[in-house]
Every structure is written in C-alpha cells, then in structure tokens.
Design a protein around this motif. Structure first.
Motif, PDB file in Angstrom:
ATOM      1  N   GLU A  63       0.826  -1.198   0.000  1.00  0.00           N
ATOM      2  CA  GLU A  63       0.000   0.000   0.000  1.00  0.00           C
ATOM      3  C   GLU A  63       0.867   1.257   0.000  1.00  0.00           C
ATOM      4  OE1 GLU A  63      -3.850   1.854   2.374  1.00  0.00           O
ATOM      5  OE2 GLU A  63      -2.576   0.379   3.361  1.00  0.00           O
ATOM      6  N   ASN A  64       1.940   1.253   0.822  1.00  0.00           N
ATOM      7  CA  ASN A  64       2.847   2.398   0.843  1.00  0.00           C
ATOM      8  C   ASN A  64       3.411   2.675  -0.539  1.00  0.00           C
ATOM      9  OD1 ASN A  64       4.199   1.318   3.993  1.00  0.00           O
ATOM     10  ND2 ASN A  64       2.585   2.808   3.618  1.00  0.00           N
ATOM     11  N   TRP A  66       2.345   1.971  -3.670  1.00  0.00           N
ATOM     12  CA  TRP A  66       1.499   2.581  -4.697  1.00  0.00           C
ATOM     13  C   TRP A  66       1.101   3.999  -4.323  1.00  0.00           C
ATOM     14  CZ3 TRP A  66      -3.145   4.876  -4.464  1.00  0.00           C
ATOM     15  CH2 TRP A  66      -4.035   4.556  -3.423  1.00  0.00           C
ATOM     16  N   GLN A  67       0.920   4.262  -3.015  1.00  0.00           N
ATOM     17  CA  GLN A  67       0.528   5.603  -2.607  1.00  0.00           C
ATOM     18  C   GLN A  67       1.610   6.631  -2.921  1.00  0.00           C
ATOM     19  OE1 GLN A  67      -0.365   4.969   1.544  1.00  0.00           O
ATOM     20  NE2 GLN A  67      -2.553   4.746   1.154  1.00  0.00           N
ATOM     21  N   THR A 173       0.476   6.662   7.859  1.00  0.00           N
ATOM     22  CA  THR A 173       1.434   5.577   7.750  1.00  0.00           C
ATOM     23  C   THR A 173       2.573   5.777   8.739  1.00  0.00           C
ATOM     24  OG1 THR A 173       2.919   4.402   6.237  1.00  0.00           O
ATOM     25  CG2 THR A 173       2.766   6.773   5.962  1.00  0.00           C
TER      26      THR A 173
END
Length: 287
Positions: A63-64, A66-67, A173
C-alpha cells in the motif's frame, strides 16, 4: 521554534539551492533540460534509498508503495522537466516566486479533500503569496502567455496536488520519511526517463551522461528538500507547511540567485514580490 516550522523552512531553502544549482548546471550542459531533470531526481532517489536502508525504521508495504509512487508520478515526475525548462526560460528567481503560488492550490485542495477547514489568517497569508507570484507575471517582457511563466504556473498546480496527496499519506502511515521520499523519487525517475526516451530516443542516454557531472548536486538538494517537507507534513497541516516552505524558498532563491547570477535576479519587481511572499509566510506562521 516548532519542529514542523523548522522542517518547512529547511525544505524551502533546500528547494532554493536546487533551483540555483539547476540554473548554473543548465549553463554548462548542451543537452535537453529533461536530461538534467532526470539526473536530479535519480540521484535523489539513490541518496534517499541509501539513507533509508542505513537508518532502518518502518519499511514499505504494498500500500505504501502505490501511494507514494502515485505522489512521485505527479511531482516531481510529471513536473520536473517543466520546472527545469521554466528555470532555463525565465531564470531561478522568477520561476521560484511563480511556483511559490502553489499554496493557493494546496490550501484549497486541503480544505475540500482533507477537511482542514479554512481560517482567515491562513487564507490571507496564502493570498499575499499568490499576489507576489502574479506581480512577477506582470513583469515587462513576460506576461501570462510567456512559456516560462506558463510552465512555472503548471508546476505550481502539480506541487499543490503533491502537497495534499503527500500530507494525506504521511499522516496515515508509519513509513519513515526517507523510505517515503525514496519511493516518490524512484517513481519520478521512471516517469522522467520514460518521457525523455519518448521525446529524445537514443540521444537521451548520451544527454544524461553529459548532464550528470553538473546536475549531481541537484539530486542531493532534492533529497534533503523532500524528506524535510514530508517530515513537516507529518507534524502539521498543509495550510501551514506549504506557504512557509514556499516563502523560505522564494527568499533563499533570490538571495542565492543574486549572489551567483547578479542584478538580473534582484530587480525591484522581484524584490516586491518577495516582500509579499515573506509577509504571507509570516502571517501563516503566527496562526
């Protein structure tokens, strides 16, 4: 001094150093500006990755990745070549002040998408920063249709989007700022490389090699600027960090630009715009 304020100011000064280095490097290379833009973000990606590995801390997840890759594709990926071209066209001080209008986009987007809420002092401070940018655009011989002005204003919009997206992700995050910057800059490098290969084909590789000695320090400045900017976003709101960082950038780039390039970077109009930018930053800091 508040940590977020200090980091925002450091980020602004580092961006200014990068802008002056880019203008200096462009005078010493013959290739397309996009080659220098690639060298800057690629070197910054290497620096931040090395520091992230050495420093440890929370590493990236799917997730990190792609963000922050999305953030990097927006800016500096899509915007870096435009920014370098603007600096080449109208000089570092004018480009910097115009790009410093990005808080109007950052604040507006943060109000609508991050639910930060609006406050009169922040909006007034942002307005002063923007008026300073408009003053540059009215400089004789430029005008809003001048290609360098157009490019700088487009970059300002992409930076505003970047600030809001990065703020949203950093606040949700535990990823270290070095890893966040590494992902952003790696993504940006791939975007700039793809654009360069499409536009210049085989000549792009040779242009990158030729630009590397002059642009390598641009990468170091970008690495410092982006990590401190992310650190500031992690501690405070977009409506505070973005205008402060840009005010510091405008002040530093005029001072450094005048020292390196002479009187053409400290005209009365530039200095008047600078005063407006400083006043806007001070108003925001006081809130």
């Amino acid at each position: 001094m508040d940590v977020a304020v200090a980091l925002a100011l450091i980020a602004g000064v580092a961006w200014a150093v990068n802008i002056v280095i880019v203008r200096w490097a462009l005078d010493r290379t013959d290739g397309p500006p996009l080659a220098g833009a690639f060298v800057g973000v690629a070197v910054a990606a290497v620096v931040t990755t090395v520091v992230a590995v050495v420093a440890g801390g929370s590493g990236p997840t799917g997730e990190n990745i792609w963000q922050f890759a999305l953030t990097g594709a927006i800016a500096p990926g899509a915007s870096q070549g435009l920014f370098v071209s603007s600096i080449e066209s109208i000089g570092p001080a004018r480009s910097s002040v115009l790009v410093s209008t990005n808080p109007v986009w950052s604040v507006a987007l943060a109000i609508f998408f991050l639910d930060e809420g609006w406050r009169v002092p922040v909006l007034l401070g942002t307005a002063l920063v923007v008026v300073g940018g408009v003053l540059i655009s009215w400089e004789p011989g430029l005008g809003f249709r001048h290609i360098g002005v157009v490019l700088a204003l487009i970059v300002a919009v992409t930076f505003g989007v970047r600030d809001v997206v990065a703020s949203q992700f950093t606040n949700n995050t535990d990823l270290s700022v070095w890893w966040a910057a590494s992902i952003v800059l790696t993504s940006a490098s791939l975007v700039v490389a793809a654009i360069g290969l499409v536009r210049h084909r085989q000549a792009f590789g040779a242009a990158v090699i030729g630009a590397t000695p002059s642009f390598v320090w641009s990468g170091v400045a970008i690495a410092i600027a982006l990590t401190t900017l992310f650190g500031a976003f992690d501690r405070s709101r977009v409506g505070v960090v973005a205008p402060l960082s840009n005010a510091a950038q405008s002040v530093a780039v005029v001072v450094l630009g005048a020292a390196v390039f002479g009187a053409k970077e400290r005209t009365p109009r530039i200095l008047a715009a600078l005063v407006l930018v400083i006043a806007g930053g001070a108003l925001i800091t006081a809130t």
